[in-house]
Every structure is written in structure tokens, then in C-alpha cells.
Design an enzyme around this catalytic site. Structure first.
Site, mmCIF file in Angstrom:
data_model
loop_
_atom_site.group_PDB
_atom_site.id
_atom_site.type_symbol
_atom_site.label_atom_id
_atom_site.label_comp_id
_atom_site.label_asym_id
_atom_site.label_seq_id
_atom_site.Cartn_x
_atom_site.Cartn_y
_atom_site.Cartn_z
ATOM 1 C CB THR A 120 15.464 57.538 29.354
ATOM 2 O OG1 THR A 120 16.121 57.713 28.109
ATOM 3 C CG2 THR A 120 15.613 56.073 29.751
ATOM 4 C CG ASP A 121 14.657 59.128 24.208
ATOM 5 O OD1 ASP A 121 15.607 58.767 24.933
ATOM 6 O OD2 ASP A 121 14.778 60.000 23.318
ATOM 7 C CD GLU A 122 19.618 56.184 26.382
ATOM 8 O OE1 GLU A 122 20.115 55.099 26.717
ATOM 9 O OE2 GLU A 122 20.223 57.258 26.448
ATOM 10 C CE1 TYR A 147 19.959 55.641 32.587
ATOM 11 C CE2 TYR A 147 19.847 55.803 30.203
ATOM 12 C CZ TYR A 147 19.462 56.250 31.451
ATOM 13 O OH TYR A 147 18.589 57.299 31.561
ATOM 14 C CE LYS A 151 15.420 55.820 34.139
ATOM 15 N NZ LYS A 151 15.267 56.549 35.434
HETATM 16 P P1 NAD Z 1 22.562 62.541 36.904
HETATM 17 O O1 NAD Z 1 23.482 61.370 36.837
HETATM 18 O O2 NAD Z 1 23.055 63.889 36.559
HETATM 19 O O3 NAD Z 1 21.934 62.634 38.375
HETATM 20 C C1 NAD Z 1 21.539 61.514 39.110
HETATM 21 C C2 NAD Z 1 21.401 61.925 40.579
HETATM 22 O O4 NAD Z 1 20.915 60.781 41.320
HETATM 23 C C3 NAD Z 1 22.721 62.351 41.218
HETATM 24 O O5 NAD Z 1 22.542 63.524 41.983
HETATM 25 C C4 NAD Z 1 23.081 61.171 42.116
HETATM 26 O O6 NAD Z 1 23.841 61.542 43.255
HETATM 27 C C5 NAD Z 1 21.708 60.641 42.486
HETATM 28 N N1 NAD Z 1 21.728 59.211 42.852
HETATM 29 C C6 NAD Z 1 22.316 58.199 42.163
HETATM 30 N N2 NAD Z 1 22.135 57.030 42.832
HETATM 31 C C7 NAD Z 1 21.407 57.329 43.932
HETATM 32 C C8 NAD Z 1 20.890 56.549 45.006
HETATM 33 N N3 NAD Z 1 21.103 55.218 45.067
HETATM 34 N N4 NAD Z 1 20.181 57.162 45.970
HETATM 35 C C9 NAD Z 1 19.969 58.508 45.922
HETATM 36 N N5 NAD Z 1 20.444 59.297 44.949
HETATM 37 C C10 NAD Z 1 21.155 58.710 43.959
HETATM 38 O O7 NAD Z 1 21.305 62.127 36.002
HETATM 39 P P2 NAD Z 1 20.340 63.037 35.112
HETATM 40 O O8 NAD Z 1 20.893 63.135 33.763
HETATM 41 O O9 NAD Z 1 19.972 64.233 35.875
HETATM 42 O O10 NAD Z 1 19.079 62.063 35.033
HETATM 43 C C11 NAD Z 1 18.046 62.121 36.018
HETATM 44 C C12 NAD Z 1 16.923 61.189 35.629
HETATM 45 O O11 NAD Z 1 16.400 61.566 34.361
HETATM 46 C C13 NAD Z 1 17.352 59.732 35.504
HETATM 47 O O12 NAD Z 1 16.311 58.930 36.016
HETATM 48 C C14 NAD Z 1 17.507 59.527 34.008
HETATM 49 O O13 NAD Z 1 17.276 58.188 33.652
HETATM 50 C C15 NAD Z 1 16.412 60.435 33.485
HETATM 51 N N6 NAD Z 1 16.608 60.964 32.111
HETATM 52 C C16 NAD Z 1 17.770 61.623 31.797
HETATM 53 C C17 NAD Z 1 17.904 62.183 30.517
HETATM 54 C C18 NAD Z 1 19.135 62.960 30.126
HETATM 55 O O14 NAD Z 1 19.224 63.439 28.992
HETATM 56 N N7 NAD Z 1 20.113 63.168 31.010
HETATM 57 C C19 NAD Z 1 16.868 62.032 29.579
HETATM 58 C C20 NAD Z 1 15.708 61.343 29.949
HETATM 59 C C21 NAD Z 1 15.588 60.822 31.226
HETATM 60 O O1 TDX Z 2 32.331 62.196 24.137
HETATM 61 C C1 TDX Z 2 31.285 61.800 23.611
HETATM 62 N N1 TDX Z 2 31.207 61.756 22.249
HETATM 63 C C2 TDX Z 2 30.077 61.342 21.591
HETATM 64 O O2 TDX Z 2 30.063 61.327 20.352
HETATM 65 C C3 TDX Z 2 30.124 61.420 24.395
HETATM 66 C C4 TDX Z 2 30.175 61.452 25.900
HETATM 67 C C5 TDX Z 2 28.991 61.021 23.712
HETATM 68 N N2 TDX Z 2 28.967 60.966 22.362
HETATM 69 C C6 TDX Z 2 27.705 60.593 21.675
HETATM 70 C C7 TDX Z 2 26.999 59.362 22.178
HETATM 71 C C8 TDX Z 2 25.541 59.694 21.896
HETATM 72 O O3 TDX Z 2 25.228 59.401 20.546
HETATM 73 O O4 TDX Z 2 26.803 61.675 21.913
HETATM 74 C C9 TDX Z 2 25.463 61.210 22.089
HETATM 75 C C10 TDX Z 2 24.949 61.638 23.455
HETATM 76 O O5 TDX Z 2 25.707 60.919 24.428
HETATM 77 P P1 TDX Z 2 25.388 61.009 26.006
HETATM 78 O O6 TDX Z 2 25.480 62.429 26.439
HETATM 79 O O7 TDX Z 2 26.219 59.995 26.695
HETATM 80 O O8 TDX Z 2 23.833 60.655 26.049
HETATM 81 P P2 TDX Z 2 22.976 59.342 25.609
HETATM 82 O O9 TDX Z 2 23.804 58.114 25.616
HETATM 83 O O10 TDX Z 2 22.228 59.708 24.366
HETATM 84 O O11 TDX Z 2 21.970 59.269 26.872
HETATM 85 C C11 TDX Z 2 21.407 60.478 27.421
HETATM 86 O O12 TDX Z 2 20.079 60.677 27.001
HETATM 87 C C12 TDX Z 2 19.115 59.781 27.485
HETATM 88 C C13 TDX Z 2 21.465 60.470 28.947
HETATM 89 O O13 TDX Z 2 22.807 60.289 29.376
HETATM 90 C C14 TDX Z 2 20.576 59.408 29.509
HETATM 91 O O14 TDX Z 2 20.563 59.452 30.926
HETATM 92 C C15 TDX Z 2 19.184 59.620 28.993
HETATM 93 O O15 TDX Z 2 18.349 58.571 29.393
#
Ligand code: NAD
Ligand code: TDX
Length: 331
Positions: A120-122, A147, A151
Site C-alpha cells: 500500500t501507499d500508506e 496497519y 505492511k
Molecule cells: P480485505 O480485508 O478485503 O481482504 C483480505 C483477505 O485476506 C480476506 O479475504 C481475508 O479473509 C484474508 N485473510 C486475512 N488474514 C488471513 C490469514 N491469516 N490467512 C489467510 N487469509 C487471510 O483486504 P483488501 O482491501 O482486499 O486488501 C488486499 C491487499 O491489498 C492487502 O494486502 C492490502 O494491504 C492491500 N492494499 C489494499 C488497498 C485498498 O484500497 N483496499 C490499497 C493498497 C493495497
Molecule cells: O466512515 C468513514 N468515514 C470517513 O470519512 C470511513 C470508514 C472512512 N473515512 C475516511 C478515512 C480516510 O480518509 O475515508 C478515507 C478512506 O478510508 P478507508 O476506506 O478506511 O481507507 P484508508 O484508511 O485510506 O485505507 C485504504 O487504502 C489503503 C485501505 O483500507 C487500506 O487497506 C489500503 O492500504
């Protein structure tokens, strides 16, 4: 190719599995623990002949070894992914994100298997609103939350396993994803499903925080590109020039659903809330020729809103418990 996809029942992992089945001949084995965030229904409709599903933990060394031995490449999505949860209970983040990645790295080291690590960019911390800079592959790591620090730790393990043990790995750090199959705890699905239920969207703090949005399908295409043509040991940033502040996104969701643009509430801010993320993805575009297809955020968001309208049976079972958790935190 036979791909082992960890976390393939989660949001981005399931979008990747759909993308791989549609655009390649690869066989996919998904390893997923099915935590609260995993949903087997996100993989429904895919052909049995192309997909094997294994419910299990990436920290289970024996299971991981057996599955890695049978795969040509591993794409590692599994993680605890929600910042708010990591503030409430960091332990599962350390277990899965650090120990789970370590367990996978040891298995790919033993078997000489190609590994792609999803991050992630975080890991880079945050930027000021008026800073012209964006994150690049050389930006210093500076994570803020449990988190993002786990990562960051997992990224550093991958880099060390490449340098010390010659593991054939690449890393990608992507910005915020949106699209189908995203859990209702996350910002965009939470607000869409609130409005669909007649509740008001909840904006943390002032709503000035900026996220750099990319459609999950563009993320999937970028990962396949890196798997095909990426240079071992390299990191690639993935982003689609989609910077938007949270207030603008909430207003767009409301108007897309035919509601007044100001029909939302401000709630307690997230502790340590990162202000702005922004990705410079020119290395990936220049060196590997990837470009995003979803360049119109308004249209992509409208498709996503429609998906949640059409798939209430997918998200409704999690909605009440998710909102009860938020209520307890004043959010
Ligand atoms: P998510 O929470 O929707 O999915 C995570 C999945 O991993 C789930 O299906 C869960 O059951 C599985 N999991 C969790 N712990 C596990 C374990 N111990 N063993 C096996 N499976 C397990 O997450 P997401 O948003 O799809 O993110 C997926 C990946 O992408 C993560 O590595 C996250 O850091 C990265 N990422 C997410 C975003 C975003 O915007 N959501 C952005 C950049 C990177
Ligand atoms: O109810 C809400 N109201 C609100 O204002 C929620 C749930 C979030 N927010 C804000 C927090 C953040 O500024 O919205 C923005 C996005 O929030 P999230 O969806 O929780 O994402 P963020 O914390 O930015 O992280 C996401 O992007 C990077 C993913 O969850 C991560 O897994 C990924 O690494």
C-alpha cells in the site's frame, strides 16, 4: 501457469481472481482464512476447472509449504487491511501481515517460487494538502498506523529475502481501491450502503483528507503486468491520478443516489488520520507500459453504486455488525 493467490476471497484479491480467469489461461488456487473480511460468495460463478479454493491461514507453515510447492507463482494479497480495526486491536495485524508474510517468504525460498507482494501507499506516511510532491519508489518509509506499519514491515521482509536469499520477488504499493466486493467497513461502500438504507453518510473530521482512487480492475491489470514483465527485486507504485477529498466523494455518492449533496454527518475523526496520499506511477507506465482504463472516477463510482444496489444479499449480512462497531467508537 498455476498461481497461488492469498487473500483471494477479499476485496482486491477476488477482483484479481476474476481478472485472471477472464484475461489469462492460468489456474488459480486461492488460500484464504475467511476472516470477517473474506467472502466465498465473491468468487461465485467462476469455473471450477480454473479455480481451487483452500480455506486456511497463511501463518500455517505446513499448509503454505504444500500449496507453494504446487504453484509456479504466488501473489500475496492476504492481510488485515482496515486502519480503524488496527487502532482497536493491533494483534491480528502483526500476526497476519508480518508473520504470515514471513511464513510465505520461507516457503518460496525453499521452493524457488516467483513471489509478488501486494502493498500500500500508506507505508510512506502522508503528504500536506498543498505539497506538489507525490510518493515515488524512493520515498522514505514513514507509516502512521498499526496497519501501515505492519505492511511496511512486510515490505522490508520481502526486500531482505530478495537480497539475502535470492528470492525472486517484486513488490507493488497501490493507492486506495474502489469497485465491487469491497467490505462495507471501508469508506465508499459504507457511505453507499448507508444511503441505500436511508442512513446519512459519516465523514471523519473535516473531510478535507485526500485519497488517490484507483479502480480495483486497474490494480489487477497492473499486478498481472508486473508478474509478466517486472524486474526481480524491484518495487512498482500503482496509481491512476485519482486524488479526491473525502467530502467531494461523499457528495458525489449522495448526488449519484438522488440525494441532496449536504445530507451527511461529520463524526469523530480517526486518531492519527493521514492527511493526503498521492502516487506517482510513472515508473510502472514507462518501464512496463501499463496504463489505467478507468480514468473517469464519476463513471466508475456510478458503476460501483449500481453494483451495491444489485448485490444487497452480498453486503447486508455484514452491515449491522459493522455499524454497531462504528457506533461504539463514536463514528
Ligand atoms: P480485505 O480485508 O478485503 O481482504 C483480505 C483477505 O485476506 C480476506 O479475504 C481475508 O479473509 C484474508 N485473510 C486475512 N488474514 C488471513 C490469514 N491469516 N490467512 C489467510 N487469509 C487471510 O483486504 P483488501 O482491501 O482486499 O486488501 C488486499 C491487499 O491489498 C492487502 O494486502 C492490502 O494491504 C492491500 N492494499 C489494499 C488497498 C485498498 O484500497 N483496499 C490499497 C493498497 C493495497
Ligand atoms: O466512515 C468513514 N468515514 C470517513 O470519512 C470511513 C470508514 C472512512 N473515512 C475516511 C478515512 C480516510 O480518509 O475515508 C478515507 C478512506 O478510508 P478507508 O476506506 O478506511 O481507507 P484508508 O484508511 O485510506 O485505507 C485504504 O487504502 C489503503 C485501505 O483500507 C487500506 O487497506 C489500503 O492500504
Amino acid at each position: 501457469m498455476h498461481l497461488l493467490v492469498t487473500g483471494g476471497a477479499g476485496f482486491i484479491g477476488s477482483n484479481f481472481v476474476h481478472h485472471v480467469i477472464a484475461h489469462t489461461d492460468h489456474h488459480v488456487t486461492v488460500l484464504d482464512k475467511l476472516t470477517y473480511a473474506g467472502n466465498r460468495a465473491s468468487l461465485e460463478g467462476l469455473p471450477d476447472a480454473r479455480l481451487t479454493f483452500v480455506q486456511g491461514d497463511i501463518c500455517d507453515a505446513a499448509l503454505v509449504d504444500e500449496l507453494v510447492a504446487a504453484a509456479d507463482a504466488v501473489v500475496h494479497y492476504a492481510a488485515e487491511s482496515h486502519n480503524d480495526n488496527s487502532l482497536d486491536d493491533p494483534r491480528p495485524f502483526v500476526d497476519t501481515n508480518i508473520m504470515g508474510t514471513f511464513t510465505l517468504l520461507e516457503a518460496v525460498r525453499r521452493h524457488g517460487t516467483r513471489f509478488h507482494h501486494i502493498s500500500t501507499d500508506e507505508v510512506y506516511g502522508d503528504l500536506e494538502l498543498d505539497d506538489p510532491a507525490r510518493f515515488t519508489e524512493t520515498t522514505q518509509y514513514n507509516p502512521s498506523s498499526p496497519y501501515s506499519s505492519t505492511k511496511a514491515g512486510s515490505d522490508l521482509l520481502v526486500r531482505a529475502w530478495v537480497r539475502s536469499f535470492g528470492v525472486r520477488a517484486t513488490i507493488s504499493n497501490c493507492s486506495n481501491n474502489y469497485g465491487p466486493y469491497q467490505h462495507v467497513e471501508k469508506f465508499i461502500p459504507r457511505q453507499i450502503t448507508n444511503v441505500l438504507r436511508g442512513e446519512r453518510p459519516k465523514l471523519y473530521g473535516s473531510g478535507e483528507n485526500v485519497r488517490d482512487w484507483i479502480h480495483a480492475d486497474d490494480h489487477s491489470a497492473a499486478v498481472l503486468t508486473i508478474l509478466d514483465r517486472g524486474t526481480i527485486g524491484e518495487t512498482y507504485l500503482i496509481g491512476a491520478d485519482g486524488e479526491k477529498n473525502n467530502k467531494d466523494v461523499v457528495e458525489l455518492i449522495l448526488t449519484t443516489l438522488g440525494q441532496p449533496a449536504d445530507a451527511y454527518d461529520h463524526v469523530t475523526d480517526r486518531p492519527g488520520h493521514d492527511l493526503r496520499y498521492a502516487i506517482d506511477s510513472s515508473k510502472l507506465r514507462r518501464e512496463l507500459g501499463w496504463a489505467p482504463r478507468f480514468s473517469d472516477f464519476t463513471a466508475g463510482l456510478a458503476d460501483t453504486v449500481q453494483w451495491y444496489r444489485d448485490n444487497e444479499a452480498w453486503w447486508a449480512p455484514q452491515k449491522d455488525a459493522t455499524e454497531a462497531r462504528y457506533r461504539a467508537q463514536g463514528q
